[in-house]
Each structure stands twice: as structure tokens, then as C-alpha cells.
Enzyme design. Sequence first.
Site, PDB file in Angstrom:
ATOM      1  N   CYS A 197      12.864 -51.092   0.623  1.00 18.06           N
ATOM      2  CA  CYS A 197      11.852 -50.432   1.468  1.00 18.06           C
ATOM      3  C   CYS A 197      12.306 -49.109   2.101  1.00 18.06           C
ATOM      4  O   CYS A 197      11.563 -48.120   2.044  1.00 18.06           O
ATOM      5  CB  CYS A 197      11.376 -51.382   2.557  1.00 18.06           C
ATOM      6  SG  CYS A 197      11.071 -53.041   1.958  1.00 18.06           S
ATOM      7  N   ASP A 221       9.391 -53.717  -6.809  1.00 22.23           N
ATOM      8  CA  ASP A 221       8.779 -53.299  -5.550  1.00 22.23           C
ATOM      9  C   ASP A 221       7.811 -52.139  -5.748  1.00 22.23           C
ATOM     10  O   ASP A 221       8.028 -51.282  -6.604  1.00 22.23           O
ATOM     11  CB  ASP A 221       9.862 -52.813  -4.579  1.00 22.23           C
ATOM     12  CG  ASP A 221      10.345 -53.924  -3.673  1.00 22.23           C
ATOM     13  OD1 ASP A 221       9.527 -54.769  -3.308  1.00 22.23           O
ATOM     14  OD2 ASP A 221      11.530 -53.940  -3.329  1.00 22.23           O
ATOM     15  N   HIS A 231       3.810 -53.241   1.350  1.00 24.27           N
ATOM     16  CA  HIS A 231       4.915 -53.591   0.455  1.00 24.27           C
ATOM     17  C   HIS A 231       4.332 -54.595  -0.543  1.00 24.27           C
ATOM     18  O   HIS A 231       3.665 -55.542  -0.132  1.00 24.27           O
ATOM     19  CB  HIS A 231       6.050 -54.293   1.203  1.00 24.27           C
ATOM     20  CG  HIS A 231       6.535 -53.582   2.424  1.00 24.27           C
ATOM     21  ND1 HIS A 231       7.810 -53.069   2.518  1.00 24.27           N
ATOM     22  CD2 HIS A 231       5.939 -53.319   3.618  1.00 24.27           C
ATOM     23  CE1 HIS A 231       7.978 -52.525   3.723  1.00 24.27           C
ATOM     24  NE2 HIS A 231       6.843 -52.669   4.400  1.00 24.27           N
ATOM     25  N   GLN A 255      14.081 -56.329  -8.302  1.00 22.83           N
ATOM     26  CA  GLN A 255      12.795 -56.571  -7.640  1.00 22.83           C
ATOM     27  C   GLN A 255      11.795 -55.487  -8.061  1.00 22.83           C
ATOM     28  O   GLN A 255      12.120 -54.300  -8.047  1.00 22.83           O
ATOM     29  CB  GLN A 255      12.993 -56.539  -6.130  1.00 22.83           C
ATOM     30  CG  GLN A 255      11.930 -57.311  -5.368  1.00 22.83           C
ATOM     31  CD  GLN A 255      12.403 -57.681  -3.977  1.00 22.83           C
ATOM     32  OE1 GLN A 255      13.176 -56.958  -3.355  1.00 22.83           O
ATOM     33  NE2 GLN A 255      11.950 -58.799  -3.459  1.00 22.83           N
ATOM     34  N   HIS A 279       5.629 -49.504  -2.856  1.00 18.56           N
ATOM     35  CA  HIS A 279       5.259 -49.213  -1.464  1.00 18.56           C
ATOM     36  C   HIS A 279       4.063 -48.278  -1.502  1.00 18.56           C
ATOM     37  O   HIS A 279       4.116 -47.222  -2.129  1.00 18.56           O
ATOM     38  CB  HIS A 279       6.453 -48.616  -0.713  1.00 18.56           C
ATOM     39  CG  HIS A 279       7.605 -49.576  -0.652  1.00 18.56           C
ATOM     40  ND1 HIS A 279       8.687 -49.492  -1.500  1.00 18.56           N
ATOM     41  CD2 HIS A 279       7.798 -50.674   0.127  1.00 18.56           C
ATOM     42  CE1 HIS A 279       9.509 -50.493  -1.235  1.00 18.56           C
ATOM     43  NE2 HIS A 279       9.002 -51.220  -0.251  1.00 18.56           N
ATOM     44  N   ARG A 309      21.869 -60.154  -2.196  1.00 26.08           N
ATOM     45  CA  ARG A 309      21.801 -61.091  -1.076  1.00 26.08           C
ATOM     46  C   ARG A 309      23.114 -61.852  -1.003  1.00 26.08           C
ATOM     47  O   ARG A 309      23.629 -62.293  -2.030  1.00 26.08           O
ATOM     48  CB  ARG A 309      20.647 -62.089  -1.257  1.00 26.08           C
ATOM     49  CG  ARG A 309      19.271 -61.437  -1.418  1.00 26.08           C
ATOM     50  CD  ARG A 309      18.736 -60.918  -0.091  1.00 26.08           C
ATOM     51  NE  ARG A 309      17.694 -59.919  -0.297  1.00 26.08           N
ATOM     52  CZ  ARG A 309      16.400 -60.181  -0.454  1.00 26.08           C
ATOM     53  NH1 ARG A 309      15.987 -61.425  -0.472  1.00 26.08           N
ATOM     54  NH2 ARG A 309      15.537 -59.195  -0.597  1.00 26.08           N
ATOM     55  N   LYS A 338       1.931 -61.329   5.659  1.00 29.03           N
ATOM     56  CA  LYS A 338       1.884 -61.158   4.208  1.00 29.03           C
ATOM     57  C   LYS A 338       1.017 -62.212   3.535  1.00 29.03           C
ATOM     58  O   LYS A 338       0.784 -63.291   4.080  1.00 29.03           O
ATOM     59  CB  LYS A 338       3.299 -61.190   3.629  1.00 29.03           C
ATOM     60  CG  LYS A 338       4.072 -62.461   3.954  1.00 29.03           C
ATOM     61  CD  LYS A 338       5.476 -62.437   3.361  1.00 29.03           C
ATOM     62  CE  LYS A 338       6.205 -63.743   3.685  1.00 29.03           C
ATOM     63  NZ  LYS A 338       7.367 -63.977   2.833  1.00 29.03           N
TER      64      LYS A 338
END
Length: 311
Positions: A8, A57, A184, A55, A59, A37, A138
Site C-alpha cells: 500500500c 494488489d 485497496h 499479492q 489501489h 510475513r 472491508k
Amino acid sequence: FVVKPMNCPGGMIVYRNSPKSYKELPLRVAELGIVHRQELSGVLGGLFRVIQFTQDDAHIFCTEDQLEEEIKKIIELDDVIYSKFGFEYSLELSTKPEKRIGTDKQWDEAEELLEKVLKKLKIAYKINKGDGAFYGPKIDFHLKDSLGRTWQCGTIQLDFSMPERFKLEYTDKNNEKKRPVMLHRTLYGSLERFIGILLEHTKGRLPTWLSPIQIRILSFTDRNENYGKKIIKKLGEEIPGIRLDADFRSVPVNSKVRDAELMRIPFIIVVGDREEKSGNLAVRIKGDSKIKLMKTEEFIKSINEEIEEKK
């Protein structure tokens, strides 16, 4: 390139790279980003929980007036993708957790907006109280696999807080500075985990359009090799982008069939003297023990349809 837990902040730095006008919104920035992680060794498992993963992702920076339409488009995109893979899914609306950033007013507005979109689209959903991200509520998509287990993959997160913290701005039509809102979203979530879910869901027998090798040609004896090569040439010319290979080894045909089956190849074609003489194909389809005799043109037509329709 850094070890990072989330993509992000990078998305916001991309936005902040140049001044933005309201005419540029909504601005959709997608990224296949590698994230890390620090998981305990005891909870790691196959592709499902790993230390490093990719991922998908995106935005989306937009005005408050554009939010509803953007959320609707993401939900529709999720539906298209999961339907292609044959997954059933359910939705959860996750609300404010104890540890969070942003004001209660921002959280209430965000939760109401997400719920409003779900109700407008007449989509069934559950409330997952207190499980929102630390920056916003979310909508989560939970896929159901062939064993009835559910996996959280896609997500849509509504965020008023991070644009404020990163001081994101755009100039509106009155030449005034305004703060954009940020969505997101992921569709697959972790690509590695999604692949693991899909492999278990299909028991390794991926649909034809997705199989790494879609067709394998086997020769019954050494003298059938040339005819097998002619079939490969014809299929390659008439099925666009087909992924096929051959096994012309001098070993018993049962052994070659078993090897192809272990690889879960959808279509196994055996060519022998009888097939060479008749011009037909002996096709073993997706693990079925019965051999189907098909004309070459009939087989080409059915494969093209199956791949095109993503059956």
C-alpha cells in the site's frame, strides 16, 4: 527493492509522484507485489501459508462520489474470475477492530457505504465484527473448495485514513485541494495460495484451458511415430496456442498412459496402426478409462470450444 509486509505505501508514493486533477480520477494502480510475513514455523504449510508471497494488489484513488461505482465494478470482476475457475463463494463485511487508525465518524461512513453497495446489488453477506483492516472496513470473498473448506482470497478495503497520513491531494473543478479516498483490492489475494486452493479443489486435474500440457500424443509402436508427428503438426496449426507434447519412447503403451495420467494431462491420444489406417484418434479424456474414437476434425472442434468457453 525491500522486504515489505504490504504494497500500500508504494501505491501512495506512485500517486504522490505528480500533482493530480479531478479529471484523472478514478486512478487505478495495479501491482503484482512480493510481500513478506514473519510467520512462526509451526503455522507454515505448503503454498497456503508462506513467508514470501505475491499479492495481486490494486489501489484505486477516487472521489467520494465515485466510490459506489468503483466498489460495484470490483465485485463484478471478482465474480467473473471466480466463476471461470468454478468456485462458489460467500461475502463477509468486516467492521472496525479494536486497534485502528482514523476517526469513528470515518469508520461509520465507510461501513455504511460498503453495506449500501452490497444491499443495492442484492448480495447475501455476513457481518464479521471487529475483523476489519487497521485502516478501514472491508468486504472479504471466501471461496469454497471441493472439500467444503472456505478460504479468504479477494478483498475490498475502504480507506479514508492512509490518504490523510500520506497527504494525498487532487485539485477539484473549483481549483481547490481535496483529499482522495482509497480502495485497496485483491482478487486472488496470494497467488501462491490461490494456486494451492485450485490444485486441491480440482484434485490436480486442472481445466483444459489452464493445464500446462493440454494434449499428449503417444505412439503404440515405433512405426507409428511419423503419423504421430503429422497429428502434432495438424493440431498445432488448427488449435491456436495449444500446449501439446509427445511420448514416442520405446516402452509399453500402458506405461506411457500411466505417466501421462500421473501428470493429469486432460487429453491423451494414442496412435497405432488402426488409427493410422482409419484416420481416427483414440482419445482418453480426463482420466476416463474408456477410449473414445474421434475424427480429427471433430476433436479439434471440441477442444477449441472447450478452451474458448473455459469449461
